[in-house]
Design a protein around this motif. Structure first.
Motif, mmCIF file in Angstrom:
data_model
loop_
_atom_site.group_PDB
_atom_site.id
_atom_site.type_symbol
_atom_site.label_atom_id
_atom_site.label_comp_id
_atom_site.label_asym_id
_atom_site.label_seq_id
_atom_site.Cartn_x
_atom_site.Cartn_y
_atom_site.Cartn_z
ATOM 1 N N ILE C 178 0.833 -1.205 0.000
ATOM 2 C CA ILE C 178 0.000 0.000 0.000
ATOM 3 C C ILE C 178 0.868 1.255 0.000
ATOM 4 O O ILE C 178 0.571 2.224 -0.689
ATOM 5 N N GLN C 182 0.572 4.243 -2.717
ATOM 6 C CA GLN C 182 0.331 5.653 -2.398
ATOM 7 C C GLN C 182 1.517 6.518 -2.809
ATOM 8 O O GLN C 182 1.322 7.655 -3.241
ATOM 9 N N PRO C 203 -3.363 7.838 4.443
ATOM 10 C CA PRO C 203 -3.638 6.983 3.274
ATOM 11 C C PRO C 203 -3.046 5.582 3.399
ATOM 12 O O PRO C 203 -3.371 4.688 2.623
ATOM 13 N N VAL C 206 -5.598 3.834 6.793
ATOM 14 C CA VAL C 206 -7.000 3.501 6.501
ATOM 15 C C VAL C 206 -7.102 2.206 5.676
ATOM 16 O O VAL C 206 -7.785 1.275 6.093
ATOM 17 N N PRO C 207 -6.391 2.105 4.550
ATOM 18 C CA PRO C 207 -6.479 0.848 3.799
ATOM 19 C C PRO C 207 -6.023 -0.363 4.607
ATOM 20 O O PRO C 207 -6.587 -1.442 4.484
ATOM 21 N N VAL C 210 -8.878 -1.314 6.894
ATOM 22 C CA VAL C 210 -9.966 -1.892 6.105
ATOM 23 C C VAL C 210 -9.611 -3.336 5.750
ATOM 24 O O VAL C 210 -10.409 -4.254 5.918
#
Lengths: 290, 279, 265
Positions: C178, C182, C203, C206-207, C210
């Motif tokens: 991730i 990003q 950024p 959060v992913p 999740v």
């Protein structure tokens, strides 16, 4: 943008017990506007290769040029930011990178990081969402309320909104159903033409390589195993099979036709209907033998 | 055994009261020695069927029977011993810190004695071609290898039915082939019932029977040959057909009459060869 | 590529200490921690040090790795020592440097307390160096087993620990993935003001959350499908075994305790 790899090697954790040579003396080049398919098994160095395209990694040896940008072993590139704006990367399962409250904000994330003006971003967001075939009503929704396929499109829109010249796609259709796969690939093919992009597609699908690419690079253990136009590459069935890769089904089938019916139909991108007509003639015996 | 089958009787299911029905009055029977492929586009209800089969979900209406036993909260432990499941994501079903621990997990849950576990770990890893990997940690395995371990874990409990819920969707073509080959060998050796929920058309052509789901209903239940002869209707409900089926259809349009719907290259070639020699 | 990833500090060396039952190691460390506070003579400290250093050599792990593990605490040990030199004002003055007086007791207390500190850290780090995290988990489950009757969730605790261990590498790979995605969208994790860097983490986080929740949900479903229904009626593949090596170690430890009480003042 022209892309050149000049004797590029990349080693993970050099001089440690975990040393791993991901790329070995890789050299190739393709010109601006190409649609290149990179094929190879897991661990062949594909993902390391594409990380060189926007400077996520630097070559351990050799040099990479993307347009006027250069990445050279041992030298720090000060223009990485610019490079990353020009080269958009759609990673595998890109929906995993979504994080904003609304689809609109998430699409705007890339361009705003690169300092694009607000008006411009608005315009780009709209263009991007329609490019991925989603309606503008979606912009105000949370990306986490969407279906998997829709999330993927939003993530792709986020990359498109950066307005890149080079688009790098790492298995963009993985995990989608066949219809979704075709829609996404057709979309990229259209964008490639419309925006005159240079596209690099990493894929496991020989059919996609055949249908969309004009140049194929096959990697094996970090080296270029084969390289050339798709139709040329896929003629070499044995060479592909020896590294456990398949030829596209249509070519495989025409090979079998040649063996059982002793009739050669060469593949030049005909549609299934066109092939059926040629085949019908063979069967009816009305085919001209010039 | 007389009752060796999974039976759905007028099953309807929805996730919440205010949500639309995912399955609408679905009835079918799967017998213990066949391979049934369930296809349908995303949201057609096919994955829900899988979860209903071993009591991960319960229907609001209708009943489900596994070997004559009604699936309910009281019987799920029995049912889950008979119905094994392999899911889509290779990482999110690997529980153990090593291959050996993962294969043992299901057996531990069912309270099997340790000696039996040791024996079954060996035989089930051998069945999926993963012997020698006992001490490996999951992050050092490929997706295909993890899925084979998942199959071994299911086999170790010695179920009657194995459900593969899009188990190959996240794998590369090589991994996909490995899994399919593994599953077929295992099915043959152990005389299992196989239910595969899939998008992979090649897989579908090899099944004994195909169930096509559309909008929560069984749209068609037939042999692969019959299913793929309905090319146009399949496309209408968002499903693709194999290359060979498409080609056969175009051949018919070009005035070649085929005696039956071909399922693979060889069938079509044989027919073309015969046709040519008679023309 | 995360092939070098190592959880904890476990270093395989195949010594007999590696092969001890993890429960033995935990028990010995527990008692060692207790008896360290009984030492009060040069001889008794000598004995304890001999035991700790001897054990360290018996692990067959290179000294440099062991010392590396102690790196974060060197500072604390030194600080404790210096603190005593400045604060303690008992006994006779044994030296005067630029008007500052060094007391005899300060030197003695400073040395003994830092030595205790050093012994404790060293012995506990030997546990993590010679025992895999999963073995420690098993041992904890077993040792806490008796508390189950007071509704202590020993099994659940152990399961939680082992699943965390299982998923640490997966989540690390995910973090890397991730952050690369990003970075490709223009996030700069390395430069900028403190505020900018905090913003850059969102950024990424959060992913990650999740995905972790999604994984947890799917894992729970997979575990249930495989018949998991809690610790009740469950058998275990992993077995712990107390063998002759463990008895030898207990014997040695009893000798150490006897020696300690004989050499005390």
């Amino acid at each position: 943008m022209d892309i050149t790899f000049d004797h590029v090697s990349y080693t993970y954790q050099p001089n440690s017990p975990f040393e791993h040579h991901a790329l070995k003396d890789l050299s190739f080049q393709f010109s601006s506007g190409s649609f290149v398919a990179v094929i190879g098994h897991t661990g062949s160095g594909k993902s390391t290769l594409i990380q060189h395209l926007n400077g996520l990694v630097q070559p351990t040896e050799g040099a990479v040029s993307i347009g006027s940008y250069h990445l050279q072993a041992g030298k720090k590139n000060k223009k990485l930011r610019e490079l990353r704006e020009k080269v958009g990367v759609v990673f595998q399962y890109p929906e995993h990178q979504l994080f904003e409250e609304t689809v609109e904000k998430d699409i705007a994330f890339g361009p705003s990081n690169f300092g694009v003006g607000e008006e411009d971003i608005k315009q780009r967001t709209k263009e991007a969402i329609s490019a991925v075939h989603l309606s503008e009503d979606m912009l105000q929704r949370s990306p986490f309320d969407l279906s998997g396929g829709q999330m993927r499109r939003v993530a792709i829109a986020g990359v498109l909104a950066m307005d890149p010249d080079v688009l790098v796609l790492d298995e963009p259709t993985a995990g989608l159903d066949p219809r979704g796969q075709k829609e996404i690939m057709d979309m990229f093919a259209r964008l490639h033409k419309q925006k005159q992009l240079t596209t690099v597609l990493v894929t496991h699908s020989m059919e996609d390589a055949l249908n969309y690419a004009d140049h194929v690079i096959i990697l094996k253990d970090g080296e270029v195993y084969k390289e050339g136009a798709p139709l040329e590459i896929f003629k070499e069935k044995e060479a592909l099979q020896s590294v456990q890769l398949d030829v596209p089904e249509v070519i495989e089938f025409l090979g079998e036709v040649e063996r059982t019916l002793d009739e050669k139909i060469s593949y030049q991108g005909q549609s299934i209907a066109e092939l059926a007509k040629e085949l019908a003639q063979v069967v009816k015996g009305g085919r001209d033998h010039e | 055994m007389e009752n060796s089958k999974i039976e759905f009787r007028n099953v309807s299911f929805r996730y919440q009261e205010d949500m639309p029905w995912v399955l609408k009055n679905v009835s079918f029977t799967i017998s213990a020695d066949e391979w049934v492929a369930i296809i349908g586009h995303n949201g057609s209800g096919k994955s829900t069927i899988a979860k209903l089969m071993n009591g991960l979900l319960f229907p609001q209406e209708g009943e489900i029977y596994v070997n004559g036993q009604k699936v309910s909260r009281e019987t799920i432990w029995d049912v889950r011993e008979k119905v094994g499941m392999v899911f889509q994501n290779p990482d999110n079903q690997f529980v153990g810190t090593t291959v050996r621990d993962d294969v043992a997990f299901g057996m531990e849950n069912h309270g099997m004695p340790r000696e039996l576990m040791l024996e079954r770990i060996e035989t089930s890893l051998a069945a999926v071609g993963m012997q020698g990997y006992e001490e490996q940690e999951p992050h050092r395995l490929s997706g295909g290898q993890k899925q084979r371990v998942a199959i071994a874990s299911v086999l170790a409990v010695s179920p009657k039915y194995i459900i593969l819920d899009e188990a190959t969707a996240m794998l590369d073509p090589k991994g996909r082939k490995e899994i399919l080959k593994t599953v077929l060998e295992v099915q043959e050796q152990r005389n299992l019932c196989l239910v595969t929920i899939t998008h992979d058309l090649l897989e579908v052509t090899q099944a004994d029977r195909v169930m096509v789901m559309n909008e929560g209903e069984v749209w068609l239940e037939a042999s692969p040959r019959e299913v793929f002869s309905k090319q146009e209707q399949l496309q209408e409900i968002g499903l693709d057909t194999p290359f060979i089926t498409k080609l056969a259809d175009e051949l018919k349009a070009a005035g070649i009459s085929l005696t039956r719907e071909p399922l693979n290259h060889q069938e079509l070639l044989e027919e073309l060869w015969t046709l040519r020699s008679t023309m | 590529m995360s092939s070098s990833m190592m959880i904890g500090q476990y270093i395989p060396a195949g010594s007999f200490i590696h092969k001890l039952d993890p429960r033995t190691k935990i028990a010995i460390i527990f008692f060692f921690v207790v008896i360290v506070f009984f030492a009060n003579s040069v001889m008794s400290y000598g004995l304890l040090t001999l035991f700790a250093v001897g054990s360290a050599f018996a692990t067959k792990i290179r000294v440099r790795y062991i010392l590396k593990g102690l790196k974060p605490v060197w500072f604390l040990i030194a600080f404790t020592f210096l603190l005593h030199l400045f604060v303690t004002r008992e006994g006779e003055v044994i030296a005067t440097v630029f008007g500052w007086e060094l007391y005899r007791e300060a030197l003695i207390q400073g040395s003994t307390i830092s030595l205790r500190f050093f012994l404790l850290i060293m012995v506990t780090s030997l546990l993590t160096l010679t025992t895999t995290p999963i073995e420690i988990t098993d041992a904890i489950e077993q040792l806490l087993g008796p508390f189950k009757r007071f509704r202590f969730p020993a099994h659940e605790l152990a399961l939680m620990m082992s699943i965390s261990l299982r998923f640490i590498p997966t989540l690390m790979q995910e973090t890397e993935k991730i952050s690369k995605a990003q970075a490709s969208r223009g996030v700069d994790f390395r430069t900028g003001s403190f505020k900018d860097r905090i913003k850059a983490v969102i950024p990424l986080l959060v992913p990650l959350f999740v995905s972790a929740f999604k994984r947890a949900e799917e894992l729970a479903m997979a575990m249930e499908a495989r018949g998991y229904k809690g610790g009740e009626g469950r058998t275990k593949l992993r077995e712990l075994h107390i063998g002759w090596k463990d008895y030898v170690v207990y014997g040695l430890f009893i000798l150490l305790m006897a020696g300690l009480f004989l050499t005390r003042n």
